[in-house]
Write a protein that holds these residues in place. Structure first.
Motif, mmCIF file in Angstrom:
data_model
loop_
_atom_site.group_PDB
_atom_site.id
_atom_site.type_symbol
_atom_site.label_atom_id
_atom_site.label_comp_id
_atom_site.label_asym_id
_atom_site.label_seq_id
_atom_site.Cartn_x
_atom_site.Cartn_y
_atom_site.Cartn_z
ATOM 1 N N SER A 71 -7.126 9.295 4.281
ATOM 2 C CA SER A 71 -7.463 10.262 3.232
ATOM 3 C C SER A 71 -6.241 10.901 2.592
ATOM 4 N N GLY A 72 -5.051 10.490 2.999
ATOM 5 C CA GLY A 72 -3.840 11.046 2.412
ATOM 6 C C GLY A 72 -3.531 12.458 2.858
ATOM 7 N N ILE A 73 -3.992 12.846 4.061
ATOM 8 C CA ILE A 73 -3.701 14.180 4.605
ATOM 9 C C ILE A 73 -2.515 14.044 5.546
ATOM 10 N N ARG A 74 -1.356 14.423 5.104
ATOM 11 C CA ARG A 74 -0.132 14.197 5.864
ATOM 12 C C ARG A 74 0.142 15.281 6.891
ATOM 13 N N SER A 75 -0.228 16.512 6.597
ATOM 14 C CA SER A 75 0.055 17.625 7.493
ATOM 15 C C SER A 75 -0.951 17.652 8.641
ATOM 16 N N GLU A 76 -0.481 17.696 9.868
ATOM 17 C CA GLU A 76 -1.380 17.738 11.018
ATOM 18 C C GLU A 76 -2.094 19.091 11.114
ATOM 19 N N ARG A 77 -1.421 20.139 10.688
ATOM 20 C CA ARG A 77 -2.069 21.450 10.678
ATOM 21 C C ARG A 77 -3.235 21.461 9.687
ATOM 22 N N ARG A 78 -2.988 20.903 8.508
ATOM 23 C CA ARG A 78 -4.058 20.829 7.516
ATOM 24 C C ARG A 78 -5.151 19.859 7.963
ATOM 25 N N LEU A 79 -4.764 18.779 8.653
ATOM 26 C CA LEU A 79 -5.752 17.822 9.145
ATOM 27 C C LEU A 79 -6.741 18.496 10.084
ATOM 28 N N CYS A 80 -6.237 19.344 10.978
ATOM 29 C CA CYS A 80 -7.125 20.058 11.903
ATOM 30 C C CYS A 80 -8.085 20.973 11.137
ATOM 31 N N GLU A 81 -7.590 21.615 10.085
ATOM 32 C CA GLU A 81 -8.456 22.492 9.285
ATOM 33 C C GLU A 81 -9.527 21.676 8.566
ATOM 34 N N GLU A 82 -9.145 20.518 8.029
ATOM 35 C CA GLU A 82 -10.106 19.698 7.289
ATOM 36 C C GLU A 82 -11.174 19.126 8.220
ATOM 37 N N VAL A 83 -10.781 18.687 9.400
ATOM 38 C CA VAL A 83 -11.759 18.159 10.360
ATOM 39 C C VAL A 83 -12.704 19.264 10.807
ATOM 40 N N HIS A 84 -12.190 20.477 10.904
ATOM 41 C CA HIS A 84 -13.015 21.613 11.299
ATOM 42 C C HIS A 84 -14.091 21.902 10.244
ATOM 43 N N LEU A 85 -13.762 21.717 8.965
ATOM 44 C CA LEU A 85 -14.664 22.108 7.881
ATOM 45 C C LEU A 85 -15.514 20.958 7.348
ATOM 46 N N ASN A 86 -14.995 19.729 7.371
ATOM 47 C CA ASN A 86 -15.647 18.604 6.716
ATOM 48 C C ASN A 86 -16.632 17.917 7.662
ATOM 49 N N LEU A 87 -17.883 17.820 7.258
ATOM 50 C CA LEU A 87 -18.905 17.221 8.117
ATOM 51 C C LEU A 87 -18.670 15.723 8.321
ATOM 52 N N ALA A 88 -18.233 15.027 7.278
ATOM 53 C CA ALA A 88 -17.972 13.593 7.404
ATOM 54 C C ALA A 88 -16.825 13.334 8.375
ATOM 55 N N TYR A 89 -15.802 14.173 8.337
ATOM 56 C CA TYR A 89 -14.686 14.013 9.267
ATOM 57 C C TYR A 89 -15.146 14.262 10.704
ATOM 58 N N ARG A 90 -15.985 15.284 10.894
ATOM 59 C CA ARG A 90 -16.515 15.561 12.230
ATOM 60 C C ARG A 90 -17.351 14.375 12.735
ATOM 61 N N TRP A 91 -18.151 13.814 11.851
ATOM 62 C CA TRP A 91 -18.987 12.681 12.238
ATOM 63 C C TRP A 91 -18.127 11.499 12.675
ATOM 64 N N PHE A 92 -17.071 11.206 11.915
ATOM 65 C CA PHE A 92 -16.192 10.084 12.237
ATOM 66 C C PHE A 92 -15.448 10.320 13.546
ATOM 67 N N CYS A 93 -15.082 11.569 13.829
ATOM 68 C CA CYS A 93 -14.332 11.910 15.042
ATOM 69 C C CYS A 93 -15.232 12.156 16.243
ATOM 70 N N ARG A 94 -16.561 11.968 16.065
ATOM 71 C CA ARG A 94 -17.533 12.148 17.139
ATOM 72 C C ARG A 94 -17.548 13.590 17.653
ATOM 73 N N LEU A 95 -17.409 14.537 16.727
ATOM 74 C CA LEU A 95 -17.445 15.954 17.066
ATOM 75 C C LEU A 95 -18.758 16.558 16.586
ATOM 76 N N ASP A 96 -19.403 17.307 17.439
ATOM 77 C CA ASP A 96 -20.598 18.036 17.038
ATOM 78 C C ASP A 96 -20.181 19.315 16.329
ATOM 79 N N LEU A 97 -21.175 20.030 15.767
ATOM 80 C CA LEU A 97 -20.856 21.262 15.049
ATOM 81 C C LEU A 97 -20.205 22.309 15.939
ATOM 82 N N SER A 98 -20.583 22.316 17.186
ATOM 83 C CA SER A 98 -20.066 23.334 18.107
ATOM 84 C C SER A 98 -18.795 22.905 18.830
ATOM 85 N N ASP A 99 -18.373 21.641 18.671
ATOM 86 C CA ASP A 99 -17.180 21.161 19.372
ATOM 87 C C ASP A 99 -15.912 21.696 18.720
ATOM 88 N N PRO A 100 -14.965 22.187 19.519
ATOM 89 C CA PRO A 100 -13.711 22.695 18.945
ATOM 90 C C PRO A 100 -12.803 21.545 18.503
#
Length: 461
Positions: A71-100
């Motif tokens: 997705s062209g997200i180079r910053s790891e700090r920003r990547l963590c924020e995007e995975v936290h907020l984006n439902l598609a990213y959570r789905w791909f990473c096998r994270l539920d809504l409540s998973d940190p």
């Protein structure tokens, strides 16, 4: 009638499915079908301790990195924020809504530690290439190679001119990670041993990077990412990071060709590249392996004064001599040796010369050697291979190959403009290789997703 004001109310129970909220045509849905991390825990088992607190799941970290590079997200700090907020990213990473979501510092610890020690990113890239081969995207017949400069995380203000640089003064025990890696690759053909010429400036923060002005603009520190692609579907079959000089880039092609032969038994019919790879030793190496070099010959034998150049002379291989346009021979040896063992071998650069009295009486002397008594021609050790490349350049297949070579350049444009890899975030040769491997893996996964998109499913009403 105006409806009531919408107010969020807390609920005791929710029935929520991430899968239902990820569009069927989302890029990550197509990519997910080609990501196989089933063996990652076993692959990394020996690099984890059997005691202590449980660590972050390595599959989660790799999936997050793939999200970032795809997705062209180079910053790891920003990547963590995007995975936290984006439902598609959570789905791909096998994270539920409540998973940190893991902290960004976790990536550095694993990247510089067990991921690098185990060569996990190389393993992940090779599995992706194997999947492309299994799905019929790689024939292995026509390969193309090229290199592209990627700016390093270094600047001239924190550098030293070559006359003041003293590597012997560096204390390895007190040096940063990138400086230790620089000391480790001084004898590596892809970095320190690629050339005896010292760069004009050496960076303090990343001394293995190359100071270069190859872009015809302001000079900068860089590394080179070298791609070897199959031209059928532009699949990257291998990638290698090197110092940004021609010798290292050319040497990386030999390394990659040897590696894909061992890994996938790929033995190409031709290699397509630009003139930077058209030196005699490189062409000779390819011809010896029965690989047709669709490469412009790097030839500096041409003359600018209008007199005949070496290409105007006909090579007579049977008699080991050149024939000039006037029909006279230029020989290497004119003495008859009674003992063949005493005859010079003529290996390396061989010199061929016409007879002095023949040239003096020749009517075309002014077109051939106006300032010399007799015409001389030098022939390199790999001149036969260079002639093979010249003959190929006259064919229709060569014209097609020159068009196919642009596919490598298109991949580099995609790498920098879409994936955002215009400047490295990691330092040192290992950091550069890690980023190049992840980016190439992301490009191959996106290629698979484009050719084999996820099937569209009709949602139930």
């Amino acid at each position: 009638m105006m409806g009531p004001k919408q107010e969020a109310q807390a609920a005791l129970f929710y029935e929520f499915s991430l899968d239902d909220h990820v569009p069927q045509d989302h890029l990550l849905r197509s990519i997910d079908r080609f990501v196989d991390l089933s063996d990652i825990r076993q692959y990394l088992a020996e690099f984890y301790s059997y005691t202590g607190r449980p660590s972050i799941d390595p599959e989660l970290l790799i999936r997050m990195l793939l999200v970032g590079y795809c997705s062209g997200i180079r910053s790891e700090r920003r990547l963590c924020e995007e995975v936290h907020l984006n439902l598609a990213y959570r789905w791909f990473c096998r994270l539920d809504l409540s998973d940190p979501v893991p902290n960004h510092s976790t990536f550095s610890k694993n990247r510089h530690g067990r991921f690098r020690e185990s060569k996990l990113l190389r393993h992940l890239f090779e599995k992706t290439v194997a999947r492309c081969i299994a799905d019929g995207l790689v024939s292995g017949q026509r390969l193309a190679a090229d290199a592209s400069l990627i700016e390093a995380d270094a600047n001239k203000q924190n550098s030293t001119p070559k006359e003041d640089w003293d590597r012997s003064a560096i204390d390895p025990n007190d040096a940063p990670r990138a400086v230790k890696e620089y000391l480790d690759v001084l004898d590596n053909a892809a970095f320190g041993a690629a050339s005896e010429v010292e760069p004009k400036f050496t960076s303090h923060s990343d001394p293995a990077s190359q100071w270069t002005a190859a872009r015809k603009g302001p000079a900068f520190f860089s590394y080179s990412t070298n791609y070897l692609i199959d031209t059928d579907h532009s699949v990257i079959v291998d990638v290698e990071g090197t110092r940004s000089i021609r010798q290292a880039e050319v040497g990386s092609v030999r390394t990659m060709l040897d590696r894909i032969k061992d890994l996938y038994d790929i033995d190409p019919e031709r290699l397509i590249a630009d003139s930077a790879y058209g030196s005699g030793p490189m062409l000779g190496w390819l011809v010896d392996r029965d690989i047709n070099p669709h490469i412009p010959v790097l030839d500096k034998a041409g003359r600018t004064d209008g007199t005949w150049s070496r290409t105007d002379f006909e090579w007579d291989a049977e008699n080991n001599q050149y024939i000039c346009p006037e029909g006279e021979p230029l020989k290497q040896f004119r003495r008859n040796y009674s003992d063949p063992n005493r005859k010079p071998t003529g290996k390396g650069v061989a010199k061929y010369q016409a007879l002095k009295h023949t040239c003096q009486a020749c009517p075309s002397k002014m077109k051939c050697c106006p300032k010399a008594d007799a015409r001389k021609i030098t022939r390199e050790e790999h001149e036969d291979a260079r002639q093979v490349a010249r003959d190929i350049a006259k064919t229709k297949q060569y014209v097609v190959s020159m068009r196919l070579r642009k596919k490598v350049e298109m991949l580099f444009a995609h790498l920098k403009r879409i994936l955002g890899l215009g400047r490295l975030r990691l330092r040192g040769p290992n950091g550069a290789n890690d980023e190049f491997l992840l980016a190439a893996t992301a490009q191959n996964l996106r290629k698979l997703a484009k050719i084999f998109p996820a099937p569209q499913q009709t949602r139930k009403a």
